[in-house]
Design a protein around this motif. Sequence first.
Motif, short mmCIF file in Angstrom:
data_model
loop_
_atom_site.label_atom_id
_atom_site.label_comp_id
_atom_site.label_asym_id
_atom_site.label_seq_id
_atom_site.Cartn_x
_atom_site.Cartn_y
_atom_site.Cartn_z
N ASP A 159 0.87 -1.26 -0.10
CA ASP A 159 -0.20 0.01 -0.02
C ASP A 159 1.16 1.05 -0.15
O ASP A 159 2.13 1.19 0.44
N PRO A 160 0.23 2.28 -0.48
CA PRO A 160 1.04 3.58 -0.79
C PRO A 160 1.60 4.19 0.54
O PRO A 160 2.59 4.98 0.57
N LEU A 161 0.97 3.86 1.64
CA LEU A 161 1.46 4.74 2.81
C LEU A 161 2.53 4.02 3.34
O LEU A 161 3.47 4.67 4.19
N ALA A 162 2.85 2.66 3.00
CA ALA A 162 3.77 1.87 3.96
C ALA A 162 5.32 2.57 3.78
O ALA A 162 5.94 2.75 4.35
N SER A 163 5.64 3.04 2.51
CA SER A 163 6.95 3.67 2.25
C SER A 163 6.82 5.00 2.96
O SER A 163 7.98 5.40 3.44
N LEU A 217 8.53 5.81 10.35
CA LEU A 217 7.78 6.73 11.77
C LEU A 217 7.66 5.75 13.03
O LEU A 217 7.77 4.45 12.90
N PRO A 218 7.55 6.50 14.19
CA PRO A 218 7.65 5.87 15.42
C PRO A 218 6.16 5.06 15.17
O PRO A 218 5.36 5.27 14.58
N GLU A 219 5.90 3.64 16.13
CA GLU A 219 4.94 2.78 16.09
C GLU A 219 3.50 3.50 16.18
O GLU A 219 2.49 3.53 15.53
N GLN A 220 3.56 4.57 17.34
CA GLN A 220 2.24 5.29 17.72
C GLN A 220 1.90 6.34 16.46
O GLN A 220 0.64 6.23 16.13
N ASN A 225 -1.46 6.31 14.07
CA ASN A 225 -2.31 7.60 13.84
C ASN A 225 -2.34 7.84 12.46
O ASN A 225 -3.50 7.99 11.75
N PHE A 226 -1.45 7.64 11.71
CA PHE A 226 -1.27 7.91 10.11
C PHE A 226 -2.04 7.00 9.51
O PHE A 226 -2.94 7.59 8.68
N TYR A 227 -2.13 5.72 9.83
CA TYR A 227 -3.20 4.79 9.46
C TYR A 227 -4.72 5.11 9.66
O TYR A 227 -5.55 5.03 8.66
#
Lengths: 314, 304
Positions: free
Chosen positions: A33-37, A42-45, A49-51
């Motif tokens: 998915d495009p967000l992965a890259s 980014l830190p886990e938290q 939030n991003f997702y």
Amino acid sequence: MSKYMLKRLFSMFLTLFVVITIVFFLIRMVPGDPLASMARNLPEQVKANFYAEYGLDKPLITQYFIYMKHLLHGDFGESLVYLGQPIKEIILRAIPPSMVINIHALLWGVTTGIGLGILAAYKRGKWPDHLVMFIAILGVSIPSFVLATALQYLFSVQLNWLPTIGWTSEPGMKQFKYSIMPTIALSFGIIAVYSRYMRASVLDVLNQDYILTAKAKGVSGFSLAYKHVLRNSFIPAITILGPQIAGIIVGSFVIESIFGIPGFGQVYVSAITNRDFTQILGQTVIINALYIFSLFVVDIVYGLVDPRIRVFNK
Amino acid sequence: MQISKADFIIEGLITQTIDHKMRPSLTYGQDAWRRLKLNKIAMLSLFILIILTLMCILGPSLSGYDFKTTNTLQLNFPPSLQHWFGTDPLGRDLFSRVWQGGRISLLIGFIGTFICITVGTMYGGISGYIGGRADHYMMRVIEVLVSIPSLVMVILLSLYLGSGMLSLIIALTAFGWTSTARMIRGQVLQIKQQEFVLAAVSLGASTARIILKHLIPNTLGIIIVDITFTIPGLIFAEAFLSFMGLGVQIPNTSWGALAASARDNIMFYPYQLFFPSLMIALTMLSFSLLGDGLRDALDPKLRS
């Protein structure tokens, strides 16, 4: 009549709904998915939030219902690659260039194709017929990307007459120059299809009894050709015109990519390469809606032009 | 007392003249072949297709170069006696590559067509013969599939399945069978009204047997014509996918992939585009002309 129309309209929406559902799940099953890259470092938290911001943390089925709800409100969502860009705006920006090219191609292709088809039918078995049929078969035998490349090589590299690729949104001489080669490349296939169709259609009409009747009562020349033969031969051509009118907006994936026209097709191809879910989905929905709608219109128009087909009484 | 057959004579019957007036009886296939042979264009197309197929089988070993061996000393050579079609930017012999690509293109065409025709014929046959509600819903399914622009679906499917020969064939065939199914259904709807079907039913033949042994053999004509249009259609579709980078993967190649990669060098080495494109066009041209000829030969009623 209205009952038939309503039934037709209902099945149209049902088809559209099924198609959107299939495409939604098909796209979401594509790995990557495009967000992965973007979210990799980014830190886990923050990542979570991003997702969550884009609703990708919920189960797929919930996402589906949310998407459908938004779609019913005319909201196609946001691009996952160009963050913050609504899909609607991207699409609206991409439609005008596609329309310019495709209207040129359609006008030029349909008129030439119909003309050649009529010529071939009237000169059946003579050399114009063979020539037209040869062009028609050639038109469907050469991949459009080969034809487009050959045009670029001839007119831009060798003759240096036209710009190889590019586009300007201002109408005028410059835009016209950019549009010549894509128009030729696109219309070649249209000419091929229409000339074949028209030839068969005119030949079919020429064999009808009413033509014999018309000849017997003394109608001849232009009047016979126009009032009796051609009017009736146009009817089958309407069937193939419908999807092509939808194609005016949709554009052509290949031709637009080759000539660097920022149209609907090129945007779609780049969305596929970038795995931009929402954009692929949004554009697919539009393509399908247009296509299904055009079939519906063809059905209605068909009944209006040809009283022999009484679709309304079914 | 012995009586032989020769002792009996049928009065007034002159056997010789009757025998002479009889034509040899021809099977459906022989009859169609006889008509096809008269069609020069169709025969030429058939000849070209046989040559192309033979070259795809033998071609890669004729030039003496391996299709994937690179040679940094012979980059982008124009066609010459040494390299008949020239070499590509990695120094690979294009003659070998064109025919190796042809293998893949033709293979995709043949296998894909086989699947499309089998599925389409079965689906159309069942839908047409059973009729009623089953037919209605089966046609609805096709309607949905048809209303998805096929290229869009093929792109999505090949994204999902990844690239490779097998997924390419699945993606191309998943939606390719619908037109065949529609055509066969229409034909079956006509045939099933005929008396021999009624005869088979009253003799107790099962539904499967009627569809397989009675209905589908009678649609053979249009199936064969459909094959000649499906094969080039698939080769074409594969070329488009390759152009978009969704086709066969390196080191393997196809005509579409060769043409697509040659586009990068069109300014300086146009011959690299010419040969694979020529093969695509020749195949398409021959198949459609042969298909036209076959249609006339198999069903003279349809001759336009």
